[in-house]
Each structure stands twice: as structure tokens, then as C-alpha cells.
Design a protein around this motif. Structure first.
Motif, mmCIF file in Angstrom:
data_model
loop_
_atom_site.group_PDB
_atom_site.id
_atom_site.type_symbol
_atom_site.label_atom_id
_atom_site.label_comp_id
_atom_site.label_asym_id
_atom_site.label_seq_id
_atom_site.Cartn_x
_atom_site.Cartn_y
_atom_site.Cartn_z
ATOM 1 N N VAL A 47 38.159 12.024 37.483
ATOM 2 C CA VAL A 47 37.199 11.685 36.431
ATOM 3 C C VAL A 47 36.455 10.433 36.874
ATOM 4 C CG1 VAL A 47 36.871 11.003 34.023
ATOM 5 C CG2 VAL A 47 38.651 12.666 34.625
ATOM 6 N N VAL A 48 35.141 10.529 36.950
ATOM 7 C CA VAL A 48 34.303 9.384 37.303
ATOM 8 C C VAL A 48 33.524 8.994 36.060
ATOM 9 C CG1 VAL A 48 32.526 8.481 38.845
ATOM 10 C CG2 VAL A 48 34.081 10.277 39.655
ATOM 11 N N THR A 49 33.664 7.747 35.631
ATOM 12 C CA THR A 49 32.945 7.276 34.449
ATOM 13 C C THR A 49 31.980 6.158 34.850
ATOM 14 O OG1 THR A 49 34.692 5.694 33.908
ATOM 15 C CG2 THR A 49 34.841 7.880 32.918
ATOM 16 N N GLY A 50 31.041 5.870 33.964
ATOM 17 C CA GLY A 50 30.070 4.821 34.248
ATOM 18 C C GLY A 50 29.205 5.138 35.451
ATOM 19 N N LEU A 51 28.966 6.400 35.700
ATOM 20 C CA LEU A 51 28.222 6.817 36.888
ATOM 21 C C LEU A 51 26.723 6.685 36.622
ATOM 22 C CD1 LEU A 51 28.555 8.120 39.746
ATOM 23 C CD2 LEU A 51 28.280 10.325 38.621
ATOM 24 N N GLY A 52 26.072 5.787 37.346
ATOM 25 C CA GLY A 52 24.643 5.576 37.158
ATOM 26 C C GLY A 52 24.286 5.116 35.767
ATOM 27 N N GLY A 53 25.217 4.434 35.107
ATOM 28 C CA GLY A 53 25.042 4.023 33.709
ATOM 29 C C GLY A 53 26.225 4.510 32.917
ATOM 30 N N HIS A 54 25.984 5.435 31.992
ATOM 31 C CA HIS A 54 27.079 5.992 31.190
ATOM 32 C C HIS A 54 27.467 7.389 31.659
ATOM 33 C CE1 HIS A 54 27.155 2.686 28.391
ATOM 34 N NE2 HIS A 54 25.855 2.804 28.166
ATOM 35 N N GLY A 55 27.061 7.783 32.851
ATOM 36 C CA GLY A 55 27.342 9.127 33.329
ATOM 37 C C GLY A 55 28.816 9.412 33.503
ATOM 38 N N VAL A 56 29.172 10.689 33.346
ATOM 39 C CA VAL A 56 30.551 11.166 33.496
ATOM 40 C C VAL A 56 30.538 12.344 34.461
ATOM 41 C CG1 VAL A 56 32.503 12.274 32.345
ATOM 42 C CG2 VAL A 56 31.245 10.435 31.184
ATOM 43 N N ALA A 57 31.435 12.331 35.433
ATOM 44 C CA ALA A 57 31.607 13.466 36.333
ATOM 45 C C ALA A 57 33.066 13.909 36.274
ATOM 46 C CB ALA A 57 31.225 13.111 37.763
ATOM 47 N N LEU A 58 33.286 15.188 36.005
ATOM 48 C CA LEU A 58 34.621 15.791 35.997
ATOM 49 C C LEU A 58 34.733 16.673 37.236
ATOM 50 C CD1 LEU A 58 34.715 16.951 32.267
ATOM 51 C CD2 LEU A 58 35.326 14.705 33.200
ATOM 52 N N VAL A 59 35.784 16.476 38.028
ATOM 53 C CA VAL A 59 35.928 17.193 39.296
ATOM 54 C C VAL A 59 37.200 18.044 39.231
ATOM 55 C CG1 VAL A 59 36.051 16.989 41.802
ATOM 56 C CG2 VAL A 59 34.833 15.246 40.469
ATOM 57 N N TYR A 60 37.046 19.322 39.586
ATOM 58 C CA TYR A 60 38.161 20.274 39.586
ATOM 59 C C TYR A 60 38.292 20.845 40.991
ATOM 60 C CZ TYR A 60 37.293 20.002 34.570
ATOM 61 O OH TYR A 60 37.103 19.556 33.282
ATOM 62 N N ALA A 140 18.128 9.141 39.440
ATOM 63 C CA ALA A 140 17.996 8.142 40.502
ATOM 64 C C ALA A 140 19.166 7.163 40.473
ATOM 65 C CB ALA A 140 16.666 7.406 40.367
ATOM 66 N N ALA A 141 19.583 6.760 39.259
ATOM 67 C CA ALA A 141 20.708 5.830 39.143
ATOM 68 C C ALA A 141 22.016 6.475 39.595
ATOM 69 C CB ALA A 141 20.833 5.332 37.703
ATOM 70 N N VAL A 142 22.210 7.755 39.256
ATOM 71 C CA VAL A 142 23.407 8.474 39.709
ATOM 72 C C VAL A 142 23.435 8.543 41.232
ATOM 73 C CG1 VAL A 142 24.495 10.748 39.777
ATOM 74 C CG2 VAL A 142 23.756 9.777 37.593
ATOM 75 N N LEU A 143 22.305 8.880 41.833
ATOM 76 C CA LEU A 143 22.249 8.986 43.289
ATOM 77 C C LEU A 143 22.459 7.634 43.960
ATOM 78 C CD1 LEU A 143 19.222 11.424 43.648
ATOM 79 C CD2 LEU A 143 21.623 11.945 44.075
ATOM 80 N N ALA A 144 22.012 6.563 43.320
ATOM 81 C CA ALA A 144 22.169 5.227 43.900
ATOM 82 C C ALA A 144 23.588 4.680 43.731
ATOM 83 C CB ALA A 144 21.172 4.267 43.253
ATOM 84 N N ASP A 145 24.358 5.256 42.833
ATOM 85 C CA ASP A 145 25.742 4.811 42.624
ATOM 86 C C ASP A 145 26.560 5.157 43.863
ATOM 87 O OD1 ASP A 145 28.539 4.699 41.762
ATOM 88 O OD2 ASP A 145 27.742 4.604 39.718
ATOM 89 N N PRO A 146 27.249 4.181 44.474
ATOM 90 C CA PRO A 146 28.021 4.463 45.695
ATOM 91 C C PRO A 146 29.049 5.583 45.522
ATOM 92 C CG PRO A 146 27.861 2.100 45.321
ATOM 93 C CD PRO A 146 27.305 2.768 44.094
ATOM 94 N N ARG A 147 29.498 5.814 44.299
ATOM 95 C CA ARG A 147 30.512 6.843 44.070
ATOM 96 C C ARG A 147 29.944 8.253 44.103
ATOM 97 N NH1 ARG A 147 32.687 4.833 38.531
ATOM 98 N NH2 ARG A 147 30.444 4.432 38.356
ATOM 99 N N PHE A 148 28.617 8.375 44.112
ATOM 100 C CA PHE A 148 28.045 9.716 44.176
ATOM 101 C C PHE A 148 28.454 10.419 45.465
ATOM 102 C CE2 PHE A 148 24.733 12.795 45.288
ATOM 103 C CZ PHE A 148 24.790 13.608 44.170
ATOM 104 N N ALA A 149 28.668 9.654 46.543
ATOM 105 C CA ALA A 149 29.069 10.262 47.810
ATOM 106 C C ALA A 149 30.368 11.054 47.664
ATOM 107 C CB ALA A 149 29.227 9.177 48.878
ATOM 108 N N GLN A 150 31.220 10.666 46.705
ATOM 109 C CA GLN A 150 32.491 11.367 46.498
ATOM 110 C C GLN A 150 32.294 12.758 45.889
ATOM 111 O OE1 GLN A 150 34.998 8.914 44.009
ATOM 112 N NE2 GLN A 150 34.331 7.026 45.008
#
Length: 382
Positions: A47-60, A140-150
Motif C-alpha cells: 500500500v502506497v499512500t501520499g503518492l503525488g499528494g493524497h494518492g493511494v496505490a494498492l499493489v497485488y 505529473a505529481a504522481v510521476l514525479a514521486d520517487p516511489r512511482f518507480a516501484q
């Protein structure tokens, strides 16, 4: 695997709860927490939170190596007062889910339930609840977040509900899906004087009289061909609301819109050249700034074919549609990182338009979107 009646009731409840509590771009903290709470039972592997602001990514994770498939929806609402009368209408003054992002989130939350109960055979599924789509800054903010590479995907898919299309019917075509657009703010600075002595002022009035038709002539709209260009004047202000002052300052706002990014670059350059030329001729200072910057959204042929095949496999109706939307969608920036496709899902021919004060996402669309996305994932990841 399909969702049961209890699941669908829960998703309708989620959608309507989100509708009651809209949050605009950059302020989606409660919305993100509501999504996290609703999807907790699906037990994502990451679970990635705060992605590019308040974004949330759930990974399965699947059991074996394979591609990463990203499904994206949007968290934000609009700064528009809702006039609808339904029991779940907005409780927040001046804000409303009037673009259907509440429905998009409920679709992806339903997809999370299916994936949580049966992981893919291989690869990864990333469910992205993206912030700040409405002002073009979120992707753009999501892509600039270093965690997007994950979570960087090999394939990315999204849908948008579309009033005017028959209820429940999909449109997904290769090539342009949404126009590029950007807001251009021009501030003109001169010098004020008494209204009886306009010759002592440096007023922007003549500059505005030249800029208004000049900008409109740069993009007159028309058919959505490769050469489509549209300049829309959205705001104008000059001087003070008084009769005794010759104005010395003004602002002009315009939205530039093209079908492709390269055409947008050319239109921006022409608009800047015009503004600079007029300001210089009138002896005015000029300050330019850019806002709500959306890249064009272009559907990849392979991703489009996968989306269409999923619709056929699920027995979901697809129509040819009228081609790309004039409206912009910042999925274009995310889509540029992967093979991607954006589909449109009909919200009804008599439905209020997107961004209308009485728009409300049809709950009957929830299972259709879930089925389409789930079939894509099963096709790619097993």
C-alpha cells in the motif's frame, strides 16, 4: 468470479458516501482514507499512500513473474455548488462530485475486492487512486514521486463516464482520446490616471481590444482533426470598478486546446508571440503564467485491442462513438509511461453534462466497469 449483491450494495454505499463528502484537487485527505478503509479487507501486498499528494496505490502480486497492469481512477471533485436533490447530494458548500470520479473510485474499489479474493497467476496489479486530476497537476505529481518507480506499469487502463452516450455502452478507439489543454494567464501592467486625463495613463484597454480577437483567431475549433485548435477566453478583468480612474492593469485568461501535444506546443508559441507583440506595442509590462496543464491522451493500439477484447468476452456493448473528447484528462501523462487506453462509458443520452451542477454518476455503471477491468487483468495476468 463476480461480485454478489451484497458487494454491489456496499459499492453503491461507498459511491454515495464519497458523493456526500467531495474534496477538490489537492485536498483529498478524507477521500483517500475512505478508500483505504473500504479496501483494507482486500489485503493488498503493498500500500502506497501520499503518492503525488493524497494518492493511494494498492499493489497485488501474482504467483509468478509477469507484467504490471495499472488501473487508474481519480480522487478529486469540483469547486461547483451541487443543485441535485438526491439523498446523497453534496454536504460541502461549493463543492461537488459532478464529473463522476466518485463512480470511478467505486469501480476500482470493487475491482480490488475481486483481486483480493483471487490474485492473478502472474505479474502485478496496481490500483491507483490518483489525486488532483481536475486541475491537471495530479498525474505529473504522481510521476514525479520517487516511489512511482516501484509501481511503474507495462500497461495502464482507465475509463471515464460520458453523458450523451447511451447508458452502459463503451467507446474505446486507438489514437487520440482526449485533447491537450493549458490555461494561459496574461497580466498587463501600465499606469493609472484620472478618468478625465486618459492621456496621462498607460492603459491596457487597446491591448485587450487587440488580444481578444487575436487569440480567438489562433484557434477557432471545428472538427476534431489533427489540425484542431481552440482558444477559449475564460476570464477578463481591467482596472477598478470605478468611473473616475483610467485603468492601468488588466488580466486575460484563456484556455488553449489541441488534439496533440506537438500542435499544442506550436499554439502556445503563437499565443506568447501575440501577447508579447501587443504588450510591447502598447508600452505595457507583460507577465505570463501557465495553469491546468494537460497532455494529450492517446490510446495505444495494443492496449485498445485488449480493452475491446475484454468487452467482447464480457458481452458488454461497444459503439463506434464520435471520436476523441474535446475535454482533457491527465491520464495522458500516466499513459505515456506504458501501453495505455482510456475508454468512455455512456452515462445516458439524457443525462446532465459533466461539470453540470446536477450531474450524478449512474450506479448501474459500477458492475460494467468492474467487469471490463477484471477481464483485462485476467487476459494479461491469468
Amino acid at each position: 468470479m463476480i461480485l454478489g449483491n451484497a458487494d454491489l450494495a456496499a459499492l453503491v454505499g461507498l459511491r454515495q458516501a464519497l458523493h456526500r463528502q467531495p474534496e477538490v484537487s489537492g485536498q483529498e485527505a478524507w477521500t483517500a482514507q475512505a478508500i483505504l478503509a473500504f479496501t483494507a479487507e482486500t489485503e493488498p501486498d503493498v500500500v502506497v499512500t501520499g503518492l503525488g499528494g493524497h494518492g493511494v496505490a494498492l499493489v497485488y502480486h501474482g504467483a509468478a513473474e509477469g507484467p504490471t497492469v495499472l488501473i487508474r481512477c481519480e480522487l478529486d471533485a469540483l469547486p461547483i455548488t451541487e443543485t441535485g436533490t438526491q439523498g446523497w447530494r453534496s454536504t460541502v458548500p461549493g463543492k461537488g462530485h459532478l464529473c463522476g470520479h466518485d463512480g470511478h473510485m467505486a469501480i476500482v474499489a470493487g475491482l480490488a475486492r475481486l483481486i483480493g479474493r483471487a490474485r492473478p497467476a502472474r505479474g502485478r496489479v496496481v490500483l491507483l487512486f490518483q489525486p488532483a486530476e481536475e486541475d491537471g497537476s495530479g498525474a505529473a505529481a504522481v510521476l514525479a514521486d520517487p516511489r512511482f518507480a516501484q509501481i511503474a506499469p507495462d500497461y495502464a487502463f482507465a475509463l471515464h463516464n460520458l453523458p450523451g452516450l447511451p447508458l452502459g455502452q463503451f467507446v474505446v478507439n486507438p489514437g487520440p482520446a482526449n485533447c491537450a489543454s493549458v490555461g494561459m494567464k496574461m497580466a498587463l501592467a501600465g499606469r493609472t490616471a484620472h478618468a478625465a486625463e486618459p492621456h496621462k495613463a498607460i492603459t491596457p484597454a487597446r491591448a485587450l481590444a487587440r488580444l481578444i480577437p487575436g487569440l480567438m483567431a489562433l484557434g477557432q475549433g471545428g472538427d476534431l482533426t489533427a489540425d484542431f485548435r481552440l482558444v477559449t477566453l475564460t476570464h477578463l478583468a481591467m482596472g477598478e470598478p470605478a468611473f473616475g480612474i483610467t485603468p492601468g492593469h488588466a488580466e486575460l485568461w484563456a484556455t488553449l486546446r489541441c488534439l496533440t501535444d506537438d500542435r499544442m506546443a506550436a499554439l502556445r508559441a503563437e499565443a506568447v508571440a501575440l501577447a508579447e507583440s501587443v504588450a510591447a506595442a502598447e508600452g505595457l509590462g507583460l507577465s505570463l503564467s501557465w495553469h491546468d496543464d494537460f497532455a494529450a491522451c492517446t490510446n495505444d493500439p495494443e492496449a485498445t485491442a485488449l480493452f475491446r477484447a475484454a468487452l467482447v468476452a464480457e458481452g458488454l456493448p461497444r459503439i463506434a462513438g464520435d471520436g476523441p473528447m474535446r475535454a482533457s484528462e491527465d491520464f495522458g501523462r500516466l499513459g505515456a509511461t506504458a501501453k495505455s487506453a482510456m475508454a468512455f462509458l455512456g452515462a445516458g443520452e439524457a443525462s446532465p453534462a459533466l461539470h453540470a451542477p446536477d450531474y450524478d454518476f449512474p450506479d448501474s455503471l459500477l458492475p460494467l466497469g468492474i467487469r471490463a477491468f477484471h477481464r483485462i487483468i485476467r487476459t494479461l495476468l491469468g
